[in-house]
Design a protein around this motif. Structure first.
Motif, PDB file in Angstrom:
ATOM      1  N   HIS A  75       0.847  -1.201   0.000  1.00 38.96           N
ATOM      2  CA  HIS A  75       0.000   0.000   0.000  1.00 38.96           C
ATOM      3  C   HIS A  75       0.886   1.256   0.000  1.00 38.96           C
ATOM      4  O   HIS A  75       0.984   1.970   1.008  1.00 38.96           O
ATOM      5  N   PRO A  76       1.547   1.524  -1.110  1.00 36.45           N
ATOM      6  CA  PRO A  76       2.489   2.657  -1.165  1.00 36.45           C
ATOM      7  C   PRO A  76       1.836   4.024  -0.987  1.00 36.45           C
ATOM      8  O   PRO A  76       2.527   4.998  -0.689  1.00 36.45           O
ATOM      9  N   ASP A  77       0.522   4.103  -1.176  1.00 40.67           N
ATOM     10  CA  ASP A  77      -0.164   5.392  -1.028  1.00 40.67           C
ATOM     11  C   ASP A  77      -0.559   5.694   0.412  1.00 40.67           C
ATOM     12  O   ASP A  77      -1.167   6.732   0.680  1.00 40.67           O
ATOM     13  N   VAL A  78      -0.230   4.799   1.327  1.00 41.87           N
ATOM     14  CA  VAL A  78      -0.551   5.018   2.741  1.00 41.87           C
ATOM     15  C   VAL A  78       0.657   5.630   3.451  1.00 41.87           C
ATOM     16  O   VAL A  78       1.781   5.146   3.315  1.00 41.87           O
ATOM     17  N   GLU A  79       0.414   6.698   4.175  1.00 45.79           N
ATOM     18  CA  GLU A  79       1.468   7.343   4.977  1.00 45.79           C
ATOM     19  C   GLU A  79       1.346   6.862   6.418  1.00 45.79           C
ATOM     20  O   GLU A  79       0.321   7.083   7.070  1.00 45.79           O
ATOM     21  N   LEU A  80       2.383   6.185   6.905  1.00 42.69           N
ATOM     22  CA  LEU A  80       2.396   5.692   8.277  1.00 42.69           C
ATOM     23  C   LEU A  80       3.022   6.740   9.194  1.00 42.69           C
ATOM     24  O   LEU A  80       4.147   7.183   8.950  1.00 42.69           O
ATOM     25  N   ILE A  81       2.298   7.139  10.227  1.00 45.39           N
ATOM     26  CA  ILE A  81       2.780   8.135  11.181  1.00 45.39           C
ATOM     27  C   ILE A  81       2.910   7.438  12.537  1.00 45.39           C
ATOM     28  O   ILE A  81       1.910   7.013  13.133  1.00 45.39           O
TER      29      ILE A  81
END
Length: 297
Positions: A116-122
């Motif tokens: 899921h490259p479009d997900v930004e993990l914070i």
């Protein structure tokens, strides 16, 4: 002006021919010509030079063509992104973790990010108790935490068990023996442990482990976070009992020894707000469970 007017205009501007543009738009030519005329009237500018033999953009038309293409491109990207967010394929995911990022957690995060490259993990480091609250209040979406877990508000499942080991300064007299250590040998040693309020389950397990071995740990120093605890051990301030996840941090100044006859382990769980979970949080939980069941898949 409506978006359809821009679509009509772009089609004519690309073909420079009303008939071919009308065919692409699946409409007849007269209504298309009327729509373009209405657009020109609304804007207050001629957009095309028209003759019986050709259609050309005016300078005003050339400018609108560039801007209209950009508008439609942005709209397409925005709608695609909105669809992905709705389906749990994109967006921001706030992830809490306790202690440190073990190799197990990192593998789960990497596996999800690869798919899921479009997900930004914070990422947010916080205690398990803080994660329980943050998940219930939707300040984070996913938590990697240790018991106790608020089972009324949260969905959760087990990830890993990490046995306990003793962390000793490399200069310690007991550091040179590679065999499992008896906790009774640590009687009177200065212990470094986290405050109970930071990780009550973790703290209580260590105390119970020591008590079963017939000792009460002499806590000389409290420190928040396993990284700080290990730094103090490395500085020869004292010793500690940590999980094998913490022991992944290899330092020349620290020696880790297994504990004799101890099956105790700290359990790590993944949790999310099951009553108000985002599609992205649910997708992450499903992906993490699949990864645990088959890490090589």
């Amino acid at each position: 002006m409506e978006l359809r007017h821009l679509r009509y205009f772009i089609a004519v501007a690309e073909h420079l021919h009303f008939g071919r543009a009308a065919k692409e738009l699946n409409m007849s030519q007269p209504p298309l010509s009327q729509q373009i005329a209405q657009l020109e009237e609304e804007i207050g500018a001629q957009l095309f030079y028209r003759t019986n033999r050709s259609v050309r953009l005016t300078p005003a038309g050339e400018h609108l063509f560039r801007e209209a293409k950009a508008i439609m491109g942005n709209l397409e990207r925005a709608t695609n992104q909105a669809r992905k967010i709705y389906n749990g394929e994109a967006g921001k995911l706030a992830v809490g973790y306790t202690g440190m990022l073990s190799s197990g957690i990192i593998r789960i995060l990497r596996s999800f990010k690869d798919r899921h490259p479009d997900v930004e993990l914070i990422l947010h480091r916080m205690s398990s108790a803080m994660q329980n609250e943050a998940l219930a209040e939707r300040r984070i979406d996913i938590g990697f935490l240790c018991p106790p877990i608020d089972g009324d508000a949260l969905g959760f499942f087990h990830l890993y068990d990490y046995p306990f080991v003793v962390a000793l300064p490399s200069s310690h007299p007991l550091a040179g023996d590679p065999s499992p250590i008896r906790l009774s040998e640590l009687k009177g040693e200065p212990f470094i442990l986290p405050p109970r309020g930071e990780e009550s389950g973790y703290f209580d397990q260590i105390i119970a482990l020591c008590n079963r071995a017939g000792i009460s740990p002499d806590i000389r120093q409290e420190a928040e976070g396993v990284t700080t605890i290990l730094s103090l051990v490395a500085a020869d301030i004292g010793i500690s009992i940590v999980s094998t996840a913490a022991a992944e941090t290899q330092r020349d100044e620290i020696v880790y020894r297994e504990i004799e006859s101890a099956d105790d382990a700290i359990s790590l769980y993944l949790a999310w707000n099951r009553q108000d979970a985002s599609p992205l949080a649910e997708r992450f939980a499903q992906a993490a469970k699949a990864f645990i069941q088959d890490p090589d898949k």
